[in-house]
Design a protein around this motif. Sequence first.
Motif, mmCIF file in Angstrom:
data_model
loop_
_atom_site.group_PDB
_atom_site.id
_atom_site.type_symbol
_atom_site.label_atom_id
_atom_site.label_comp_id
_atom_site.label_asym_id
_atom_site.label_seq_id
_atom_site.Cartn_x
_atom_site.Cartn_y
_atom_site.Cartn_z
ATOM 1 N N ASP A 191 4.184 1.817 -6.481
ATOM 2 C CA ASP A 191 4.810 0.409 -6.966
ATOM 3 C C ASP A 191 4.772 -0.352 -5.571
ATOM 4 O O ASP A 191 5.351 -0.730 -4.490
ATOM 5 N N GLU A 192 3.970 -1.576 -5.932
ATOM 6 C CA GLU A 192 3.313 -2.758 -4.665
ATOM 7 C C GLU A 192 2.501 -1.749 -3.603
ATOM 8 O O GLU A 192 3.715 -1.524 -2.691
ATOM 9 N N PRO A 193 2.061 -0.568 -3.954
ATOM 10 C CA PRO A 193 1.842 -0.180 -2.621
ATOM 11 C C PRO A 193 0.961 -0.782 -1.276
ATOM 12 O O PRO A 193 0.915 0.200 0.203
ATOM 13 N N VAL A 194 0.604 -1.744 -1.330
ATOM 14 C CA VAL A 194 -0.149 -2.452 -0.216
ATOM 15 C C VAL A 194 0.320 -3.104 0.034
ATOM 16 O O VAL A 194 -0.228 -4.264 0.745
ATOM 17 N N ALA A 195 1.460 -4.302 -0.618
ATOM 18 C CA ALA A 195 2.140 -5.149 -0.455
ATOM 19 C C ALA A 195 2.859 -5.112 1.161
ATOM 20 O O ALA A 195 2.228 -6.562 1.130
ATOM 21 N N MET A 196 2.880 -4.590 1.747
ATOM 22 C CA MET A 196 3.841 -4.783 2.716
ATOM 23 C C MET A 196 2.493 -4.271 4.007
ATOM 24 O O MET A 196 2.818 -4.460 5.187
ATOM 25 N N ALA A 197 1.030 -4.099 3.756
ATOM 26 C CA ALA A 197 0.396 -2.866 5.073
ATOM 27 C C ALA A 197 -0.522 -4.710 5.300
ATOM 28 O O ALA A 197 -0.679 -5.633 4.467
ATOM 29 N N ASP A 198 -1.093 -4.298 6.359
ATOM 30 C CA ASP A 198 -1.979 -5.809 6.948
ATOM 31 C C ASP A 198 -2.750 -5.731 6.364
ATOM 32 O O ASP A 198 -3.699 -4.630 5.695
ATOM 33 N N VAL A 199 -3.190 -7.771 5.528
ATOM 34 C CA VAL A 199 -4.280 -7.175 4.631
ATOM 35 C C VAL A 199 -6.079 -6.584 5.219
ATOM 36 O O VAL A 199 -6.220 -6.305 4.574
ATOM 37 N N SER A 200 -6.128 -6.752 6.787
ATOM 38 C CA SER A 200 -7.004 -5.664 7.169
ATOM 39 C C SER A 200 -7.203 -3.935 6.887
ATOM 40 O O SER A 200 -8.021 -3.882 7.123
ATOM 41 N N VAL A 201 -5.721 -3.688 6.655
ATOM 42 C CA VAL A 201 -5.526 -2.240 5.951
ATOM 43 C C VAL A 201 -6.144 -1.872 4.930
ATOM 44 O O VAL A 201 -5.943 -1.036 4.160
ATOM 45 N N ARG A 202 -5.359 -3.715 3.709
ATOM 46 C CA ARG A 202 -5.450 -2.977 2.600
ATOM 47 C C ARG A 202 -6.546 -2.485 1.832
ATOM 48 O O ARG A 202 -6.081 -1.371 0.389
ATOM 49 N N ALA A 203 -7.503 -2.554 1.558
ATOM 50 C CA ALA A 203 -8.531 -2.691 0.801
ATOM 51 C C ALA A 203 -8.760 -1.462 1.532
ATOM 52 O O ALA A 203 -9.333 -0.048 -0.068
#
Length: 346
Positions: A191-203
């Motif tokens: 459920d939105e697993p990367v929405a709160m991660a920094d942009v640099s670690v999303r990918a």
Amino acid sequence: MPEVNERPLVQAIGLTKHFPVRGGLLSSLLRREEQVARAVDGVSFDIRRGSVFGLVGESGSGKSTTARLVLRLIEPTAGQVIFDGVDMGTLKPAAMRSLRSRMQIVFQDPMASLNPRMTIGAAIEHPARIHMPDLTPKQRRERVIEMLEAVQLSPGRQYYDKYPHQISGGQRQRVVIARALVTNPDLIVADEPVAMADVSVRALLLELMMKLKEQFDLTYLFITHDLATAKYVCDDIAIMYLGKIVEQGPLRSVFREPSHPYTRALLDAVPVPDPKHRRNRPMPAGEIPSALNPPSGCRFHPRCPIAATEVCPLVDPELRPVEGRPEHLAACHLRTGAYQHLDPER
Ligand code: SF4
């Protein structure tokens, strides 16, 4: 291939969730009828084994409620979820508990998902204690370390006794993923697993999730508000608006030929890095209307840029195959060539 592998892992059939909303003392004194929020209204889809099925929509579209219905964390008002051929609504609590080890959820906020007073090792071990009672304490510890290393927190022994505040946000989300994997599930609801991660670690997190899918033979139900993320990971997608699916199908087909104006608007709102190809089309004006009082007919009609027919506010369009693409469905009265004809910019 044996027939059993062709059966979808998950079939959602007419899933519906209406939440009663209490109107307070004045409403009860005036004997007003209880209001109902139509959070999810007759949603159906199949999730193919080994695939990533994306549920996409703005906040308030009903996608997270749908995910909770699939996991049976909440009871549906109507409809069914068939998991690996079993109607989950018919299961007794003990059978449901055992099935639950085969489906896990990863929430968007890893800090809220982890107990700050519990070590990372204990947090990952917790579901194994419940669902894998035959493991000895030593085997459980080894399993936790194996999972830590699978999510690239290596060497796992060094992370086992740490607390959530002692690691970074991206590492915490890896811990949550490791905890979801420990019972060897078939389905992960992300459920939105990367929405709160920094942009640099999303990918990096998305890349890891795709690698784990292959490694552990997983199927994902991937919830996101972001079509750019969906494009990166999904095989099939469904676009939700105000509790309903308005378009669904193979990702490539939906991206190439969006057939619902809402999907088109979401796609146009995805930032494009190259300024020459910037589309500059904003999302349709206005917010998603309240699920307490959804618009009549097509629920999108008050925001639809091409609500060009008098039937739109009167008749709720059904999901139907788009011309020439039987697996690609859209719920729009003008979903075929007529819509494209109306939009000169296509
Ligand atoms: Fe717009 Fe009408 Fe299609 Fe709804 S049915 S999306 S209002 S054109």
